[in-house]
Design an enzyme around this catalytic site. Sequence first.
Site, PDB file in Angstrom:
ATOM      1  N   TYR A 180       0.509  -1.296   0.348  1.00 33.45           N
ATOM      2  CA  TYR A 180       0.075  -0.321  -0.145  1.00 33.45           C
ATOM      3  C   TYR A 180       0.895   1.067  -0.448  1.00 33.45           C
ATOM      4  CZ  TYR A 180      -3.854   2.891   0.941  1.00 33.45           C
ATOM      5  OH  TYR A 180      -4.505   4.588   1.291  1.00 33.45           O
ATOM      6  N   LYS A 216       1.634   4.525  -3.164  1.00 31.70           N
ATOM      7  CA  LYS A 216       1.107   5.498  -2.768  1.00 31.70           C
ATOM      8  C   LYS A 216       2.181   6.432  -2.684  1.00 31.70           C
ATOM      9  CE  LYS A 216      -3.159   4.975  -1.508  1.00 31.70           C
ATOM     10  NZ  LYS A 216      -4.222   5.036  -2.603  1.00 31.70           N
TER      11      LYS A 216
HETATM   12  N1  LIG Z   1      -9.799   5.984   4.536  1.00 35.25           N
HETATM   13  C1  LIG Z   1      -8.429   6.560   4.618  1.00 35.25           C
HETATM   14  O1  LIG Z   1      -8.041   6.948   6.123  1.00 35.25           O
HETATM   15  C2  LIG Z   1      -7.661   6.310   3.550  1.00 35.25           C
HETATM   16  C3  LIG Z   1      -6.640   8.004   4.091  1.00 35.25           C
HETATM   17  C4  LIG Z   1      -5.707   7.932   2.976  1.00 35.25           C
HETATM   18  C5  LIG Z   1      -5.843   7.575   1.437  1.00 35.25           C
HETATM   19  N2  LIG Z   1      -7.288   7.051   1.221  1.00 35.25           N
HETATM   20  C6  LIG Z   1      -7.625   6.605  -0.133  1.00 35.25           C
HETATM   21  O2  LIG Z   1      -8.889   6.903   0.096  1.00 35.25           O
HETATM   22  C7  LIG Z   1      -9.404   6.497  -1.238  1.00 35.25           C
HETATM   23  C8  LIG Z   1     -10.437   5.637  -0.989  1.00 35.25           C
HETATM   24  O3  LIG Z   1     -10.503   4.868   0.713  1.00 35.25           O
HETATM   25  P1  LIG Z   1     -11.543   4.707   0.980  1.00 35.25           P
HETATM   26  O4  LIG Z   1     -11.395   4.895   2.628  1.00 35.25           O
HETATM   27  O5  LIG Z   1     -12.771   5.154   0.711  1.00 35.25           O
HETATM   28  O6  LIG Z   1     -11.678   2.522   1.322  1.00 35.25           O
HETATM   29  P2  LIG Z   1     -13.180   2.358   0.785  1.00 35.25           P
HETATM   30  O7  LIG Z   1     -14.486   3.082   1.386  1.00 35.25           O
HETATM   31  O8  LIG Z   1     -12.771   0.498   0.688  1.00 35.25           O
HETATM   32  O9  LIG Z   1     -13.570   2.745  -0.520  1.00 35.25           O
HETATM   33  C9  LIG Z   1     -12.537   1.975  -1.681  1.00 35.25           C
HETATM   34  C10 LIG Z   1     -13.275   2.596  -3.213  1.00 35.25           C
HETATM   35  O10 LIG Z   1     -12.859   2.363  -4.443  1.00 35.25           O
HETATM   36  C11 LIG Z   1     -12.939   1.408  -5.558  1.00 35.25           C
HETATM   37  N3  LIG Z   1     -12.518   0.165  -5.652  1.00 35.25           N
HETATM   38  C12 LIG Z   1     -11.863  -0.910  -5.969  1.00 35.25           C
HETATM   39  N4  LIG Z   1     -10.951  -1.231  -6.600  1.00 35.25           N
HETATM   40  C13 LIG Z   1     -11.521  -0.918  -7.387  1.00 35.25           C
HETATM   41  C14 LIG Z   1     -11.627  -0.897  -8.763  1.00 35.25           C
HETATM   42  N5  LIG Z   1     -10.230  -1.951  -9.160  1.00 35.25           N
HETATM   43  N6  LIG Z   1     -12.263   0.105  -9.741  1.00 35.25           N
HETATM   44  C15 LIG Z   1     -12.310   1.071  -9.286  1.00 35.25           C
HETATM   45  N7  LIG Z   1     -12.753   1.098  -7.977  1.00 35.25           N
HETATM   46  C16 LIG Z   1     -12.157   0.031  -7.354  1.00 35.25           C
HETATM   47  C17 LIG Z   1     -13.767   0.626  -4.256  1.00 35.25           C
HETATM   48  O11 LIG Z   1     -14.695   0.035  -4.978  1.00 35.25           O
HETATM   49  P3  LIG Z   1     -15.833  -1.002  -5.066  1.00 35.25           P
HETATM   50  O12 LIG Z   1     -16.921  -1.110  -3.945  1.00 35.25           O
HETATM   51  O13 LIG Z   1     -16.388  -2.102  -5.938  1.00 35.25           O
HETATM   52  O14 LIG Z   1     -14.904  -2.198  -4.367  1.00 35.25           O
HETATM   53  C18 LIG Z   1     -14.543   1.525  -3.669  1.00 35.25           C
HETATM   54  O15 LIG Z   1     -15.512   2.378  -3.958  1.00 35.25           O
HETATM   55  C19 LIG Z   1      -8.163   5.629  -1.554  1.00 35.25           C
HETATM   56  O16 LIG Z   1      -7.487   5.363  -2.779  1.00 35.25           O
HETATM   57  C20 LIG Z   1      -7.426   4.819   0.006  1.00 35.25           C
HETATM   58  O17 LIG Z   1      -5.936   4.409  -0.628  1.00 35.25           O
HETATM   59  C21 LIG Z   1      -7.712   6.595   2.398  1.00 35.25           C
END
Ligand SMILES: NC(=O)c1ccc[n+]([C@@H]2O[C@H](COP(=O)([O-])OP(=O)(O)OC[C@H]3O[C@@H](n4cnc5c(N)ncnc54)[C@H](OP(=O)(O)O)[C@@H]3O)[C@@H](O)[C@H]2O)c1
Length: 239
Positions: A164, A168
């Site tokens: 991961y 990034k």
């Molecule tokens: N949450 C945190 O604390 C945090 C911190 C730093 C960065 N981020 C970043 O924020 C972004 C969103 O994360 P989140 O926290 O909202 O996580 P999440 O709730 O797990 O959502 C991830 C999203 O990515 C989609 N996804 C995964 N693989 C995909 C693919 N092959 N094609 C299209 N969509 C895909 C998922 O779609 P499905 O519904 O189809 O699975 C889901 O909508 C990510 O890039 C993550 O690395 C999150």
Amino acid sequence: MTTALVTGAQRGLGLATCELLRGRGFEVLATSRRDPHHPLDVTSDESVQHLAQQLSGRVLDVLVNNAGIALDGFDERVAARTLDTNFFGAVRVTDAFLPLLSPRARVVMVSSGMGELSVLAPPLRAKFLDPGLEREGLFALMHAFVDDVAHGRHAAAGWPSSAYSVSKVGLNAFTRVLARERPLLRVNAVCPGWVRTAMGGASAPRSVREGAASIVWAATLAEDGPTGGFFRDGHPIDW
Ligand SMILES: NC(=O)c1ccc[n+]([C@@H]2O[C@H](COP(=O)([O-])OP(=O)(O)OC[C@H]3O[C@@H](n4cnc5c(N)ncnc54)[C@H](OP(=O)(O)O)[C@@H]3O)[C@@H](O)[C@H]2O)c1
């Protein structure tokens, strides 16, 4: 009307980003793997090309590369899958939609503080920070990581044991490369903070809306706003 395309918009930060952008008057194309209108799997060339063709003739003012995964475990398979979504997925989507972007469009890479360069050993860090780094060199570094994991030498080569983090680090480097390639665009990486989503878990301190606000800041920058930077809550943070 200004139009934004968001990946991974079914839930979490992607969904909240769409809601906030709609609230600011954007037409939002909320894409996701299961969306009946704008289906988009960022790991599939076919899926990405199909949607780009479906939207040809449209103009996009904002592209938010939000889709991402954080898998359990650490091996060659996890490394390859993580990079294919979080790094190559964002590259694939960006390249496919570049012809649709307005000349001064905002491109947002949803990154993470876990992608800070401090996770790498100094010689590797220097390669990512090399101002001459271009996309071919960056892709080679990303492939080298998977290869090093497969051969059990990633630690000796200076990589962390987190696919991961490396994905990034790569996404941040791609942000800088794209900003250099396309100086008119406003291309920035954003860390939303640690957010209560399926990925972030229930103990995270930030609400989804707080995290999404950080993304929306970069999606709605002024035309003379920064490009090629890394931000949280509108403030620059370390690579
Ligand atoms: N949450 C945190 O604390 C945090 C911190 C730093 C960065 N981020 C970043 O924020 C972004 C969103 O994360 P989140 O926290 O909202 O996580 P999440 O709730 O797990 O959502 C991830 C999203 O990515 C989609 N996804 C995964 N693989 C995909 C693919 N092959 N094609 C299209 N969509 C895909 C998922 O779609 P499905 O519904 O189809 O699975 C889901 O909508 C990510 O890039 C993550 O690395 C999150």
